[in-house]
Design a protein around this motif. Sequence first.
Motif, PDB file in Angstrom:
ATOM      1  N   THR A 207      31.312  25.039  45.438  1.00 16.30           N
ATOM      2  CA  THR A 207      31.251  26.037  44.372  1.00 16.30           C
ATOM      3  C   THR A 207      31.584  27.413  44.923  1.00 16.30           C
ATOM      4  O   THR A 207      31.157  27.770  46.020  1.00 16.30           O
TER       5      THR A 207
ATOM      6  N   TYR B  92      31.572  31.619  44.115  1.00 16.43           N
ATOM      7  CA  TYR B  92      31.011  32.681  43.300  1.00 16.43           C
ATOM      8  C   TYR B  92      32.004  33.846  43.245  1.00 16.43           C
ATOM      9  O   TYR B  92      32.558  34.237  44.262  1.00 16.43           O
ATOM     10  N   GLN B  93      32.215  34.358  42.040  1.00 18.86           N
ATOM     11  CA  GLN B  93      32.955  35.605  41.893  1.00 18.86           C
ATOM     12  C   GLN B  93      31.922  36.715  41.710  1.00 18.86           C
ATOM     13  O   GLN B  93      31.171  36.735  40.731  1.00 18.86           O
TER      14      GLN B  93
ATOM     15  N   LEU C  84      35.477  36.735  46.019  1.00 26.75           N
ATOM     16  CA  LEU C  84      35.363  35.308  45.739  1.00 26.75           C
ATOM     17  C   LEU C  84      34.933  34.641  47.042  1.00 26.75           C
ATOM     18  O   LEU C  84      35.622  34.767  48.071  1.00 26.75           O
TER      19      LEU C  84
ATOM     20  N   LYS D   7      31.137  35.022  37.813  1.00 26.78           N
ATOM     21  CA  LYS D   7      31.567  33.661  37.487  1.00 26.78           C
ATOM     22  C   LYS D   7      31.125  32.695  38.576  1.00 26.78           C
ATOM     23  O   LYS D   7      31.012  33.071  39.740  1.00 26.78           O
ATOM     24  N   SER D   8      30.887  31.459  38.175  1.00 26.34           N
ATOM     25  CA  SER D   8      30.658  30.364  39.118  1.00 26.34           C
ATOM     26  C   SER D   8      31.782  29.370  38.905  1.00 26.34           C
ATOM     27  O   SER D   8      31.959  28.844  37.797  1.00 26.34           O
ATOM     28  N   LEU D   9      32.579  29.121  39.961  1.00 27.26           N
ATOM     29  CA  LEU D   9      33.802  28.342  39.816  1.00 27.26           C
ATOM     30  C   LEU D   9      33.788  27.132  40.754  1.00 27.26           C
ATOM     31  O   LEU D   9      33.283  27.215  41.879  1.00 27.26           O
TER      32      LEU D   9
ATOM     33  N   GLN E 166      42.208  25.321  47.679  1.00 25.73           N
ATOM     34  CA  GLN E 166      41.791  26.703  47.544  1.00 25.73           C
ATOM     35  C   GLN E 166      40.929  27.101  48.740  1.00 25.73           C
ATOM     36  O   GLN E 166      39.994  26.378  49.086  1.00 25.73           O
TER      37      GLN E 166
END
Length: 512
Positions: free
Chosen positions: A7, A9-10, A27, A113-115, A121
């Motif tokens: 995961t 985090y932004q 990020l 955001k949680s991405l 990536q």
Amino acid sequence: MATQSSTLYQLHIELEHVRPAVWRRLLLPAEMRLSELHPILQAAMGWQDLHYYCFVTADQRFFTDEEVINQGFDEWQDDTTARLQDVLTTTKSELFYEYDFGDGWRHRIRLEKSLPLIGAQPSEAICLAGENACPPESCGGVPGYERLVTILKDPQHDEYDELCDWLGTDSFDPAHFDKKSVNARLEAMHHYSPLLVHDELFEAFKSVQPEIDRLLQQGEFESDMIRQAFIDQFLLHIMEDDEQPLVELPMSPHLLHQLLYHPFEAPEVLQFNPTAATPENSPLLALFKTLAECAEEKGIKLTKKGNLPLAVVRKMVDAVDPAMLHYNRFIWQRGYRSEEDVPPVHYSRIIAIVSGLCRIVKGQLVLTRKGQTILKKQDWPAAFHTLMQGLFTQFNWAYVDNYPAMPSIRLTALVLLYRLHTQQHKLKSVDAANYLRELFPHMLAELEEEDFRMYREPSEVFAHVVKHRLVTLLTLAGLIAFDEGERAVLLEGDDSCLKLSQLAEEYFEWKS
């Protein structure tokens, strides 16, 4: 290096009470420790990591330096054990980062955001956006910064020249922000060292990066932490005299690399005089000699558990004066019922096996061809040198305490012996642990939290493990000696004072 995470985090980070706003968007992995987040925030914002810091939530404070804790903070937690995802969630979306308690810079960290991490990536920190430069270090907090900006706008101001001298430049631009430069710094810190947060060190790094890459390609590193420690010391070594580290490299980076990774094939650093060793001055050699004499050509039949029979254990015990080992854990009694009840015997057998002097075949411990040759020729110096190679390059030192492997302790033991040789004085075992930790800063990271057991802090565990392994194995080898008058103190307090034995002074021929 950042922890691999599934995961991302932004985060939006903004320096409070400064206008125009100084902010960054990052990020990064959600599983990152707060102690790992600290240098990233420093680099992204533009700080130089010169002061204390802490992380603050609604009900917790996280520090990393014991000196800070001792200055009056009663409620605290260790930021090396807390992860970003533990303190920042969708329901608790704010975290504060305080830096330089004198100037009082407070950063608001907000989870935007949680991405999910998808495909290739990258999982290291990336700066997505930002505006304006952070204030210069130690400028006096928000009021001092506002005054500084005002003076810099007026070259005719009485304090303009003095302020430029203090800054080291007359071109400080409060509106400056270069995302490309920030990401280049973050990438270098991720792949090489967090120390590159410092501007001067980062500039010096650019000129020596090819040399570092060449040394890294040549080296064989037992862990990422040891690799990073090697880079850290190389970087610190290239700084000017006024930027020397608290603990200086004991030798050039190249020679240190040779000693760490190829100690028995590094004649520029170290050569050996095995004839200095005898069964009388090395307990390990005396134990092996007895073991070899018991094995001879027929071998020794082991017990069902794979241990030496008691008759052989007794002969090995009788071959060594327990006082030579000088460690209370190893002053055994006649009540032992197994090889494992006498650690020096047990470790000696294992070291002999990993050294290639004996092996186990169908339940029998037999001498190898090399072991047989040594026994036939009574070539005990050759046996000692072979045992030393096994001890410092093959034997798992964690076997003596069952804590995390921490291979860097074995890896750096010869560096410590070199220090004892050059300093010519005693060194308390706890100070030896501190020396290794300061010389190789990331050794501490090899510990695993679940194995802390009776110790609360990683530094306590580290000091205990280093002290135990050094005293246990180096006294077994006969490389460390103690004054007779220290015996009672050692046995009561276990605060051992290390100094080289006569054997160590003669066996090691240091060239550096």
